[in-house]
Design a protein around this motif. Structure first.
Motif, mmCIF file in Angstrom:
data_model
loop_
_atom_site.group_PDB
_atom_site.id
_atom_site.type_symbol
_atom_site.label_atom_id
_atom_site.label_comp_id
_atom_site.label_asym_id
_atom_site.label_seq_id
_atom_site.Cartn_x
_atom_site.Cartn_y
_atom_site.Cartn_z
ATOM 1 N N ALA A 146 0.840 -1.205 0.000
ATOM 2 C CA ALA A 146 0.000 0.000 0.000
ATOM 3 C C ALA A 146 0.875 1.256 0.000
ATOM 4 C CB ALA A 146 -0.929 -0.018 1.214
ATOM 5 N N LEU A 147 1.945 1.235 0.787
ATOM 6 C CA LEU A 147 2.862 2.384 0.816
ATOM 7 C C LEU A 147 3.518 2.597 -0.548
ATOM 8 C CD1 LEU A 147 4.452 1.638 4.289
ATOM 9 C CD2 LEU A 147 3.261 3.765 3.713
ATOM 10 N N ALA A 148 3.889 1.497 -1.200
ATOM 11 C CA ALA A 148 4.490 1.602 -2.531
ATOM 12 C C ALA A 148 3.514 2.234 -3.522
ATOM 13 C CB ALA A 148 4.931 0.218 -3.022
ATOM 14 N N LYS A 149 2.242 1.894 -3.391
ATOM 15 C CA LYS A 149 1.227 2.429 -4.316
ATOM 16 C C LYS A 149 1.093 3.940 -4.202
ATOM 17 C CE LYS A 149 -1.724 -1.623 -5.008
ATOM 18 N NZ LYS A 149 -3.011 -2.272 -4.657
ATOM 19 N N ILE A 150 1.345 4.468 -3.001
ATOM 20 C CA ILE A 150 1.241 5.932 -2.853
ATOM 21 C C ILE A 150 2.628 6.582 -2.863
ATOM 22 C CG2 ILE A 150 -0.984 5.832 -1.639
ATOM 23 C CD1 ILE A 150 0.731 6.593 0.930
ATOM 24 N N GLU A 151 3.610 5.840 -3.399
ATOM 25 C CA GLU A 151 4.953 6.376 -3.646
ATOM 26 C C GLU A 151 5.726 6.703 -2.363
ATOM 27 O OE1 GLU A 151 6.218 6.859 -6.972
ATOM 28 O OE2 GLU A 151 4.461 5.674 -7.467
ATOM 29 N N GLN A 152 5.404 6.017 -1.285
ATOM 30 C CA GLN A 152 6.184 6.174 -0.046
ATOM 31 C C GLN A 152 7.281 5.105 -0.043
ATOM 32 O OE1 GLN A 152 5.702 8.499 2.562
ATOM 33 N NE2 GLN A 152 4.261 9.523 1.207
ATOM 34 N N GLY A 153 8.304 5.344 -0.885
ATOM 35 C CA GLY A 153 9.283 4.303 -1.182
ATOM 36 C C GLY A 153 10.080 3.803 0.005
ATOM 37 N N ILE A 157 9.864 -0.016 1.439
ATOM 38 C CA ILE A 157 11.018 -0.922 1.520
ATOM 39 C C ILE A 157 11.182 -1.450 2.936
ATOM 40 C CG2 ILE A 157 13.553 -0.993 1.436
ATOM 41 C CD1 ILE A 157 13.344 0.852 -1.060
ATOM 42 N N ARG A 158 11.054 -0.559 3.923
ATOM 43 C CA ARG A 158 11.232 -0.975 5.323
ATOM 44 C C ARG A 158 10.238 -2.073 5.700
ATOM 45 N NH1 ARG A 158 9.682 0.013 10.528
ATOM 46 N NH2 ARG A 158 7.922 1.326 9.944
ATOM 47 N N ASN A 159 8.982 -1.896 5.309
ATOM 48 C CA ASN A 159 7.955 -2.874 5.681
ATOM 49 C C ASN A 159 8.069 -4.165 4.878
ATOM 50 O OD1 ASN A 159 5.772 -1.852 7.766
ATOM 51 N ND2 ASN A 159 6.488 -0.074 6.605
ATOM 52 N N LEU A 160 8.429 -4.059 3.604
ATOM 53 C CA LEU A 160 8.620 -5.272 2.802
ATOM 54 C C LEU A 160 9.816 -6.068 3.321
ATOM 55 C CD1 LEU A 160 7.863 -3.753 -0.704
ATOM 56 C CD2 LEU A 160 6.484 -5.486 0.466
ATOM 57 N N LYS A 161 10.864 -5.371 3.786
ATOM 58 C CA LYS A 161 12.006 -6.061 4.387
ATOM 59 C C LYS A 161 11.583 -6.805 5.661
ATOM 60 C CE LYS A 161 16.119 -4.087 4.625
ATOM 61 N NZ LYS A 161 17.125 -2.998 4.838
ATOM 62 N N LEU A 162 10.731 -6.173 6.454
ATOM 63 C CA LEU A 162 10.220 -6.827 7.663
ATOM 64 C C LEU A 162 9.441 -8.088 7.308
ATOM 65 C CD1 LEU A 162 9.042 -3.769 9.796
ATOM 66 C CD2 LEU A 162 10.764 -5.450 10.470
ATOM 67 N N ALA A 163 8.633 -8.003 6.245
ATOM 68 C CA ALA A 163 7.865 -9.171 5.809
ATOM 69 C C ALA A 163 8.788 -10.322 5.440
ATOM 70 C CB ALA A 163 6.968 -8.802 4.619
ATOM 71 N N VAL A 164 9.861 -10.005 4.715
ATOM 72 C CA VAL A 164 10.814 -11.024 4.270
ATOM 73 C C VAL A 164 11.608 -11.595 5.451
ATOM 74 C CG1 VAL A 164 12.905 -11.366 2.907
ATOM 75 C CG2 VAL A 164 10.964 -10.142 1.918
ATOM 76 N N GLU A 165 11.937 -10.728 6.416
ATOM 77 C CA GLU A 165 12.646 -11.203 7.607
ATOM 78 C C GLU A 165 11.786 -12.191 8.390
ATOM 79 O OE1 GLU A 165 13.797 -7.706 9.768
ATOM 80 O OE2 GLU A 165 15.061 -6.997 8.106
ATOM 81 N N LEU A 177 9.720 -6.340 -2.979
ATOM 82 C CA LEU A 177 10.876 -5.649 -2.420
ATOM 83 C C LEU A 177 11.878 -5.342 -3.542
ATOM 84 C CD1 LEU A 177 12.461 -4.529 -0.039
ATOM 85 C CD2 LEU A 177 13.251 -6.864 0.462
ATOM 86 N N GLY A 178 12.057 -6.293 -4.449
ATOM 87 C CA GLY A 178 12.914 -6.058 -5.619
ATOM 88 C C GLY A 178 12.419 -4.907 -6.469
ATOM 89 N N VAL A 179 11.128 -4.873 -6.696
ATOM 90 C CA VAL A 179 10.528 -3.772 -7.475
ATOM 91 C C VAL A 179 10.766 -2.435 -6.778
ATOM 92 C CG1 VAL A 179 8.339 -2.783 -8.286
ATOM 93 C CG2 VAL A 179 8.780 -5.235 -8.570
ATOM 94 N N ALA A 180 10.620 -2.443 -5.453
ATOM 95 C CA ALA A 180 10.822 -1.206 -4.687
ATOM 96 C C ALA A 180 12.268 -0.738 -4.760
ATOM 97 C CB ALA A 180 10.397 -1.427 -3.235
ATOM 98 N N VAL A 185 14.902 3.382 -5.273
ATOM 99 C CA VAL A 185 16.301 3.764 -4.982
ATOM 100 C C VAL A 185 17.255 3.388 -6.117
ATOM 101 C CG1 VAL A 185 16.019 3.766 -2.485
ATOM 102 C CG2 VAL A 185 16.653 1.637 -3.618
ATOM 103 N N GLU A 186 16.694 2.845 -7.198
ATOM 104 C CA GLU A 186 17.465 2.501 -8.405
ATOM 105 C C GLU A 186 18.680 1.625 -8.073
ATOM 106 O OE1 GLU A 186 18.282 6.045 -10.631
ATOM 107 O OE2 GLU A 186 16.161 6.511 -10.919
ATOM 108 N N ASP A 187 18.443 0.655 -7.193
ATOM 109 C CA ASP A 187 19.506 -0.283 -6.815
ATOM 110 C C ASP A 187 19.263 -1.607 -7.535
ATOM 111 O OD1 ASP A 187 21.299 -2.028 -5.615
ATOM 112 O OD2 ASP A 187 21.051 -1.169 -3.620
#
Length: 221
Positions: A146-153, A157-165, A177-180, A185-187
């Motif tokens: 949801a944060l990604a959809k409103i461009e809160q990058g 990322i922080r929340n998607l990382k938590l999900a993966v952890e 998370l890869g898309v984000a 951050v163009e990484d």
């Protein structure tokens, strides 16, 4: 001696549904105004996909006790599972206002809005759900999306990382998370790493396969 309701709940937890129904029947006969008995009866009916009957029991509980948060919550779940998301959202809100304040209630309220493509309405509820849990990967995944959809990058990322952890095999969280990483951050290297981890978990994850190919081509240019 515990109440018939308590005994019935214990039997439900043991999978002894017929015995539980007998006790609940007895409780309703002896105490016809006991909302909890109707809720517990409805929960058993819902488990066996007796949707219309369960709905009647929940509605009866609400007429007996308009502050029965558990009745609103159970009825909301019933509607959510039927993809009646607008009605579910109204009932989840009533459940929250009537004492059902756990992470699941806020999460399901948020998801009712997500399923109506109302991301901004969903956000505060998904955020509250994330504040009330430390261990539910799906909550952080959906909040991150949801944060990604409103461009809160950064927050996405922080929340998607938590999900993966919390769930290293959550392929969709890894992919998003890869898309984000790629989009916010163009990484490219971090993005590829996430896509490859998603593919390890789910070798046929088409979006991750496609994302990896696009990122590798970008690095080669």
């Amino acid at each position: 001696m515990s109440s018939l309701n308590d005994q019935a709940i214990a039997l439900i937890q043991e999978g002894k549904y017929e015995e539980a129904l007998q006790l609940l029947n007895q409780q309703i006969e002896e105490n016809p105004n006991d909302a909890a008995a109707y809720i517990n009866f409805g929960n058993i009916l819902a488990q066996f996909n007796e949707i219309e009957k369960a709905e009647r029991f929940y509605q009866k509980a609400i007429t007996l006790d308009e502050k029965a948060g558990a009745a609103y919550y159970s009825l909301a779940n019933l509607y959510y599972n039927q993809e009646r998301f607008q009605e579910a959202a109204v009932l989840y809100e009533k459940a929250v206002h009537n004492g059902i304040q756990d992470s699941d209630a806020y999460f399901m309220l948020g998801m009712s809005f997500v399923n109506q493509d109302q991301t901004k309405l969903a956000l505060p509820y998904l955020q509250r759900a994330s504040e009330l849990t430390e261990e539910d990967a799906e909550v952080f995944f959906q909040y991150g999306l949801a944060l990604a959809k409103i461009e809160q990058g950064e927050e996405a990322i922080r929340n998607l990382k938590l999900a993966v952890e919390l769930d290293a095999e959550h392929a969709d969280a890894l992919y998003n998370l890869g898309v984000a990483y790629a989009g916010f951050v163009e990484d490219a290297k971090a993005a590829i790493d996430c896509f490859e981890r998603a593919i390890e978990v789910q070798p046929d994850h088409y979006l991750a396969l496609n994302g990896r190919q696009i990122m590798k081509q970008a690095l080669e240019q």
